[in-house]
Design a protein around this motif. Structure first.
Motif, PDB file in Angstrom:
ATOM      1  N   UNK A 174      26.503 -11.221  -5.220  1.00  0.00           N
ATOM      2  CA  UNK A 174      26.060 -12.100  -4.196  1.00  0.00           C
ATOM      3  C   UNK A 174      26.825 -13.137  -3.955  1.00  0.00           C
ATOM      4  N   UNK A 175      26.628 -14.085  -2.942  1.00  0.00           N
ATOM      5  CA  UNK A 175      27.754 -15.129  -2.690  1.00  0.00           C
ATOM      6  C   UNK A 175      27.968 -16.177  -3.938  1.00  0.00           C
ATOM      7  N   UNK A 176      26.599 -16.482  -4.672  1.00  0.00           N
ATOM      8  CA  UNK A 176      26.847 -17.341  -5.681  1.00  0.00           C
ATOM      9  C   UNK A 176      27.301 -16.622  -7.168  1.00  0.00           C
ATOM     10  N   UNK A 177      27.705 -15.121  -6.891  1.00  0.00           N
ATOM     11  CA  UNK A 177      27.923 -14.539  -8.255  1.00  0.00           C
ATOM     12  C   UNK A 177      27.060 -14.324  -9.264  1.00  0.00           C
ATOM     13  N   UNK A 178      25.838 -14.622  -9.220  1.00  0.00           N
ATOM     14  CA  UNK A 178      24.692 -14.575 -10.224  1.00  0.00           C
ATOM     15  C   UNK A 178      24.012 -13.196 -10.117  1.00  0.00           C
ATOM     16  N   UNK A 179      24.350 -12.107  -9.147  1.00  0.00           N
ATOM     17  CA  UNK A 179      23.995 -10.998  -9.046  1.00  0.00           C
ATOM     18  C   UNK A 179      25.169  -9.907  -8.581  1.00  0.00           C
ATOM     19  N   UNK A 180      25.238  -8.849  -9.500  1.00  0.00           N
ATOM     20  CA  UNK A 180      26.299  -7.991  -9.261  1.00  0.00           C
ATOM     21  C   UNK A 180      25.690  -6.518  -9.464  1.00  0.00           C
ATOM     22  N   UNK A 181      26.062  -5.447  -8.436  1.00  0.00           N
ATOM     23  CA  UNK A 181      25.451  -4.269  -8.510  1.00  0.00           C
ATOM     24  C   UNK A 181      26.451  -3.079  -8.164  1.00  0.00           C
ATOM     25  N   UNK A 182      26.457  -1.828  -8.593  1.00  0.00           N
ATOM     26  CA  UNK A 182      27.238  -0.840  -8.160  1.00  0.00           C
ATOM     27  C   UNK A 182      26.276  -0.127  -7.142  1.00  0.00           C
ATOM     28  N   UNK A 183      26.811   0.030  -6.026  1.00  0.00           N
ATOM     29  CA  UNK A 183      26.183   0.868  -5.044  1.00  0.00           C
ATOM     30  C   UNK A 183      26.806   2.102  -4.682  1.00  0.00           C
ATOM     31  N   UNK A 184      26.441   3.217  -4.705  1.00  0.00           N
ATOM     32  CA  UNK A 184      26.624   4.462  -4.555  1.00  0.00           C
ATOM     33  C   UNK A 184      27.387   4.658  -3.004  1.00  0.00           C
ATOM     34  N   UNK A 185      28.362   5.276  -2.724  1.00  0.00           N
ATOM     35  CA  UNK A 185      28.770   5.557  -1.317  1.00  0.00           C
ATOM     36  C   UNK A 185      28.084   6.306  -0.891  1.00  0.00           C
ATOM     37  N   UNK A 186      27.633   6.288   0.528  1.00  0.00           N
ATOM     38  CA  UNK A 186      26.492   6.540   1.171  1.00  0.00           C
ATOM     39  C   UNK A 186      26.643   8.087   1.739  1.00  0.00           C
ATOM     40  N   UNK A 187      27.992   8.591   2.061  1.00  0.00           N
ATOM     41  CA  UNK A 187      28.208   9.781   2.237  1.00  0.00           C
ATOM     42  C   UNK A 187      29.651  10.267   2.185  1.00  0.00           C
ATOM     43  N   UNK A 188      29.934  11.455   2.409  1.00  0.00           N
ATOM     44  CA  UNK A 188      31.379  12.015   2.127  1.00  0.00           C
ATOM     45  C   UNK A 188      32.336  11.502   3.159  1.00  0.00           C
ATOM     46  N   UNK A 189      31.694  11.363   4.447  1.00  0.00           N
ATOM     47  CA  UNK A 189      32.520  10.737   5.619  1.00  0.00           C
ATOM     48  C   UNK A 189      32.763   9.361   5.168  1.00  0.00           C
ATOM     49  N   UNK A 190      31.966   8.577   4.590  1.00  0.00           N
ATOM     50  CA  UNK A 190      32.248   7.203   4.194  1.00  0.00           C
ATOM     51  C   UNK A 190      33.311   7.363   3.074  1.00  0.00           C
ATOM     52  N   UNK A 191      33.132   8.247   2.176  1.00  0.00           N
ATOM     53  CA  UNK A 191      33.973   8.267   1.010  1.00  0.00           C
ATOM     54  C   UNK A 191      35.272   8.478   1.443  1.00  0.00           C
ATOM     55  N   UNK A 192      35.513   9.417   2.557  1.00  0.00           N
ATOM     56  CA  UNK A 192      37.037   9.655   2.945  1.00  0.00           C
ATOM     57  C   UNK A 192      37.411   8.224   3.533  1.00  0.00           C
ATOM     58  N   UNK A 193      36.761   7.523   4.399  1.00  0.00           N
ATOM     59  CA  UNK A 193      36.977   6.366   5.007  1.00  0.00           C
ATOM     60  C   UNK A 193      37.575   5.300   4.186  1.00  0.00           C
ATOM     61  N   UNK A 194      36.892   5.317   2.951  1.00  0.00           N
ATOM     62  CA  UNK A 194      37.134   4.260   1.775  1.00  0.00           C
ATOM     63  C   UNK A 194      38.398   4.806   1.184  1.00  0.00           C
ATOM     64  N   UNK A 195      38.534   5.993   0.796  1.00  0.00           N
ATOM     65  CA  UNK A 195      39.767   6.556   0.265  1.00  0.00           C
ATOM     66  C   UNK A 195      41.102   6.344   1.058  1.00  0.00           C
ATOM     67  N   UNK A 196      40.901   6.383   2.376  1.00  0.00           N
ATOM     68  CA  UNK A 196      42.039   6.165   3.195  1.00  0.00           C
ATOM     69  C   UNK A 196      42.431   4.592   3.282  1.00  0.00           C
ATOM     70  N   UNK A 197      41.618   3.758   3.203  1.00  0.00           N
ATOM     71  CA  UNK A 197      41.990   2.200   3.083  1.00  0.00           C
ATOM     72  C   UNK A 197      41.077   1.446   2.067  1.00  0.00           C
ATOM     73  N   UNK A 198      41.063   1.410   0.839  1.00  0.00           N
ATOM     74  CA  UNK A 198      40.215   1.093   0.114  1.00  0.00           C
ATOM     75  C   UNK A 198      40.232  -0.735   0.270  1.00  0.00           C
TER      76      UNK A 198
END
Length: 123
Positions: A39-63
């Motif tokens: 969150x903007x204040x830093x009081x909430x943090x969470x790990x969110x799974x990558x939505x799909x394989x196409x997005x995973x490829x996009x993130x891997x290219x330019x993390x």
């Protein structure tokens, strides 16, 4: 048989802090496994799974392109961490398979709590 189960779902905007690599021995080993968001204040943090394989490829290219970006996360509730210092989200998942270009500020914890409260008790 004649019952309907209803779940609360709220969309919140969070800032991408880092990309968490997939665990050893899994199909995502060495690739983007999840996205850590705050969150903007830093009081909430969470790990969110990558939505799909196409997005995973996009993130891997330019993390590094994802760091600091705002993504919309849908969740069913707010939880507290084991040490009660931070908050997290229950069942978080990405809404879109991209980051937001129209926002530069994430929601604060107080705004997120207000969103959940208004979903339960509309004004």
């Amino acid at each position: 048989k004649m019952q309907v189960k209803m779940k609360l779902e709220v969309d919140v905007d969070l800032r991408v802090v880092t990309i968490i690599p997939g665990r050893d021995g899994t199909k995502n080993e060495g690739r983007a496994g999840s996205i850590r968001c705050k969150s903007e204040c830093g009081k909430l943090d969470v790990d969110v799974a990558v939505k799909n394989e196409a997005l995973r490829d996009k993130i891997d290219e330019e993390p590094h392109d994802w760091y600091g970006r705002i993504i919309t996360v849908r969740a069913n509730g707010i939880t507290k961490s084991v040490d009660y210092r931070n908050h997290s989200l229950f069942l978080p998942r990405m809404v879109e398979d991209c980051y937001r270009l129209d926002k530069t500020k994430a929601d604060s914890l107080s705004e997120i709590v207000a969103q959940f409260n208004s979903a339960v008790k509309p004004a």
